[in-house]
Motif scaffolding. Structure first.
Motif, PDB file in Angstrom:
ATOM      1  N   VAL A  38       7.556  -5.826 -11.061  1.00  0.00           N
ATOM      2  CA  VAL A  38       7.128  -5.703  -9.669  1.00  0.00           C
ATOM      3  C   VAL A  38       5.656  -6.067  -9.603  1.00  0.00           C
ATOM      4  O   VAL A  38       4.841  -5.516 -10.358  1.00  0.00           O
ATOM      5  CB  VAL A  38       7.350  -4.285  -9.134  1.00  0.00           C
ATOM      6  N   PRO A  39       5.289  -6.887  -8.698  1.00  0.00           N
ATOM      7  CA  PRO A  39       3.867  -7.273  -8.631  1.00  0.00           C
ATOM      8  C   PRO A  39       2.981  -6.066  -8.321  1.00  0.00           C
ATOM      9  O   PRO A  39       3.385  -5.118  -7.664  1.00  0.00           O
ATOM     10  CB  PRO A  39       3.849  -8.294  -7.479  1.00  0.00           C
ATOM     11  N   ALA A  40       1.762  -6.110  -8.838  1.00  0.00           N
ATOM     12  CA  ALA A  40       0.821  -4.980  -8.652  1.00  0.00           C
ATOM     13  C   ALA A  40       0.539  -4.724  -7.188  1.00  0.00           C
ATOM     14  O   ALA A  40       0.407  -3.576  -6.747  1.00  0.00           O
ATOM     15  CB  ALA A  40      -0.473  -5.268  -9.410  1.00  0.00           C
ATOM     16  N   SER A  41       0.433  -5.766  -6.396  1.00  0.00           N
ATOM     17  CA  SER A  41       0.150  -5.578  -4.969  1.00  0.00           C
ATOM     18  C   SER A  41       1.282  -4.835  -4.275  1.00  0.00           C
ATOM     19  O   SER A  41       1.054  -3.973  -3.410  1.00  0.00           O
ATOM     20  CB  SER A  41      -0.066  -6.930  -4.297  1.00  0.00           C
ATOM     21  N   THR A  42       2.521  -5.117  -4.691  1.00  0.00           N
ATOM     22  CA  THR A  42       3.667  -4.425  -4.104  1.00  0.00           C
ATOM     23  C   THR A  42       3.669  -2.959  -4.499  1.00  0.00           C
ATOM     24  O   THR A  42       3.968  -2.078  -3.690  1.00  0.00           O
ATOM     25  CB  THR A  42       4.977  -5.092  -4.544  1.00  0.00           C
ATOM     26  N   ARG A  43       3.338  -2.675  -5.778  1.00  0.00           N
ATOM     27  CA  ARG A  43       3.294  -1.276  -6.226  1.00  0.00           C
ATOM     28  C   ARG A  43       2.222  -0.491  -5.462  1.00  0.00           C
ATOM     29  O   ARG A  43       2.428   0.656  -5.073  1.00  0.00           O
ATOM     30  CB  ARG A  43       3.026  -1.224  -7.727  1.00  0.00           C
ATOM     31  N   ARG A  44       1.060  -1.118  -5.251  1.00  0.00           N
ATOM     32  CA  ARG A  44       0.006  -0.421  -4.497  1.00  0.00           C
ATOM     33  C   ARG A  44       0.440  -0.163  -3.061  1.00  0.00           C
ATOM     34  O   ARG A  44       0.184   0.906  -2.505  1.00  0.00           O
ATOM     35  CB  ARG A  44      -1.280  -1.252  -4.531  1.00  0.00           C
ATOM     36  N   PHE A  45       1.115  -1.121  -2.459  1.00  0.00           N
ATOM     37  CA  PHE A  45       1.608  -0.939  -1.087  1.00  0.00           C
ATOM     38  C   PHE A  45       2.606   0.216  -1.018  1.00  0.00           C
ATOM     39  O   PHE A  45       2.554   1.049  -0.117  1.00  0.00           O
ATOM     40  CB  PHE A  45       2.242  -2.230  -0.605  1.00  0.00           C
ATOM     41  N   ALA A  47       2.880   2.748  -3.092  1.00  0.00           N
ATOM     42  CA  ALA A  47       2.192   4.028  -3.348  1.00  0.00           C
ATOM     43  C   ALA A  47       1.469   4.505  -2.098  1.00  0.00           C
ATOM     44  O   ALA A  47       1.506   5.694  -1.751  1.00  0.00           O
ATOM     45  CB  ALA A  47       1.223   3.871  -4.516  1.00  0.00           C
ATOM     46  N   ARG A  48       0.794   3.554  -1.415  1.00  0.00           N
ATOM     47  CA  ARG A  48       0.097   3.952  -0.192  1.00  0.00           C
ATOM     48  C   ARG A  48       1.090   4.403   0.876  1.00  0.00           C
ATOM     49  O   ARG A  48       0.837   5.340   1.637  1.00  0.00           O
ATOM     50  CB  ARG A  48      -0.750   2.785   0.325  1.00  0.00           C
ATOM     51  N   ALA A  49       2.234   3.791   0.938  1.00  0.00           N
ATOM     52  CA  ALA A  49       3.244   4.196   1.915  1.00  0.00           C
ATOM     53  C   ALA A  49       3.739   5.611   1.631  1.00  0.00           C
ATOM     54  O   ALA A  49       3.944   6.417   2.548  1.00  0.00           O
ATOM     55  CB  ALA A  49       4.412   3.203   1.891  1.00  0.00           C
ATOM     56  N   ARG A  50       3.963   5.916   0.340  1.00  0.00           N
ATOM     57  CA  ARG A  50       4.384   7.283  -0.007  1.00  0.00           C
ATOM     58  C   ARG A  50       3.325   8.305   0.370  1.00  0.00           C
ATOM     59  O   ARG A  50       3.621   9.384   0.886  1.00  0.00           O
ATOM     60  CB  ARG A  50       4.701   7.375  -1.497  1.00  0.00           C
ATOM     61  N   GLN A  51       2.061   7.984   0.108  1.00  0.00           N
ATOM     62  CA  GLN A  51       0.974   8.910   0.460  1.00  0.00           C
ATOM     63  C   GLN A  51       0.907   9.128   1.961  1.00  0.00           C
ATOM     64  O   GLN A  51       0.680  10.247   2.424  1.00  0.00           O
ATOM     65  CB  GLN A  51      -0.349   8.357  -0.067  1.00  0.00           C
ATOM     66  N   ARG A  52       1.089   8.027   2.736  1.00  0.00           N
ATOM     67  CA  ARG A  52       1.057   8.191   4.186  1.00  0.00           C
ATOM     68  C   ARG A  52       2.201   9.076   4.648  1.00  0.00           C
ATOM     69  O   ARG A  52       2.024   9.916   5.538  1.00  0.00           O
ATOM     70  CB  ARG A  52       1.137   6.819   4.867  1.00  0.00           C
ATOM     71  N   ARG A  53       3.393   8.923   4.085  1.00  0.00           N
ATOM     72  CA  ARG A  53       4.521   9.773   4.472  1.00  0.00           C
ATOM     73  C   ARG A  53       4.267  11.238   4.118  1.00  0.00           C
ATOM     74  O   ARG A  53       4.593  12.145   4.889  1.00  0.00           O
ATOM     75  CB  ARG A  53       5.807   9.276   3.796  1.00  0.00           C
TER      76      ARG A  53
END
Length: 274
Positions: A38-45, A47-53
């Motif tokens: 999985v590309p690093a940019s996708t993993r960061r996205f 992770a940020r989505a989980r934090q926002r939820r």
């Protein structure tokens, strides 16, 4: 003549045993892609989505916990008998008994302490004649504290063969078989806070000087303009009505040394003796 090989039909490969030759067998295997797939940019996205939820859900979770805790506390305090009334403690009562106060309070045992209407309870206790006012407070976990302020007698009124005691407002709050010591007698037909004769007599008592009060035996009210004082030595002070009371008290006090059976101060500017 032997026929030659057939044309237009492809030849089939044969093995050493003369049978058809088979190719190598294929084996399929499910492989889970690693994180590197999985590309690093996708993993960061993600992770940020989980934090926002999680951040969005956190206030609701806290609110739900608070509501559950508040409901539990409310039920414990208001709905259960854990903090029920187990004692009614009475303070300041001398003329009324603690049993009379508890009966007047009418608070059932075991009722949740938080649900007791303190003002209504105090009003019921204040309905007892000797009680001038009452205050009620909670003493957790299970006690009601009643503080009573009782009425103070200022005069006694003969009634048949007994005596009723009046406070400064004219309220009859006590009945005794004998005249109470230290209180002057007041002769009244219908003692009470709404009786004009009672109010006039109390006005006279309120303005008497210490010298007059020390020798006073009785205040007689034959009418609103026919008030008189009987002194300890048998003399009489004609007071008249309840107006100009302070002037009349001052003049009567100054004339106590005069030898006269009757001192008329109904018109304090023109005093007469008899």
């Amino acid at each position: 003549m032997s026929p030659g090989p057939a044309r237009g039909r492809p030849g089939r490969a044969t093995g050493a045993d003369g049978g058809p030759r088979r190719g190598p067998a294929r084996r399929w295997q499910l492989v889970r892609a690693g994180s590197d797939a999985v590309p690093a940019s996708t993993r960061r996205f993600m992770a940020r989505a989980r934090q926002r939820r999680m951040r969005a859900a956190l206030p609701w979770a806290v609110l739900a916990g608070v509501l559950v805790l508040a409901a539990l506390v409310a039920w414990t305090v208001l709905g259960s008998g854990l903090f029920g009334v187990r004692e009614v403690r009475v303070e300041g009562a001398r003329l009324v008994t603690p049993v009379e106060v508890r009966d007047a309070a009418a608070v059932p045992d075991g009722v949740p302490l938080a649900r007791v209407d303190l003002a209504a309870t105090a009003r019921r206790i204040g309905g007892l004649p000797p009680v001038e006012r009452a205050t009620v407070r909670r003493d957790w976990p299970g006690t009601l504290v009643v503080t009573v302020v009782e009425r103070t007698g200022v005069a006694a009124v003969p009634r048949d063969d007994r005596f009723v005691v009046l406070d400064a407002s004219g309220v009859v709050f006590r009945e005794l078989p004998r005249a109470p010591q230290g209180l002057p007698l007041v002769r009244l037909a219908t003692p009470g806070p709404d009786d004009p004769g009672t109010r006039a007599a109390l006005q006279v008592l309120a303005v008497l000087t210490p010298q007059l009060r020390a020798v006073l035996v009785e205040v007689g009210v034959e009418g609103l303009a026919r008030i008189g004082l009987r002194l300890r030595d048998g003399r009489t002070v004609v007071w008249g009505d309840a107006t100009r009371g302070e002037d009349k008290a001052r003049v009567a006090t100054a004339l106590l040394g005069r030898k006269a059976d009757t001192i008329d101060v109904s018109a304090p500017d023109v005093v007469t003796f008899r």
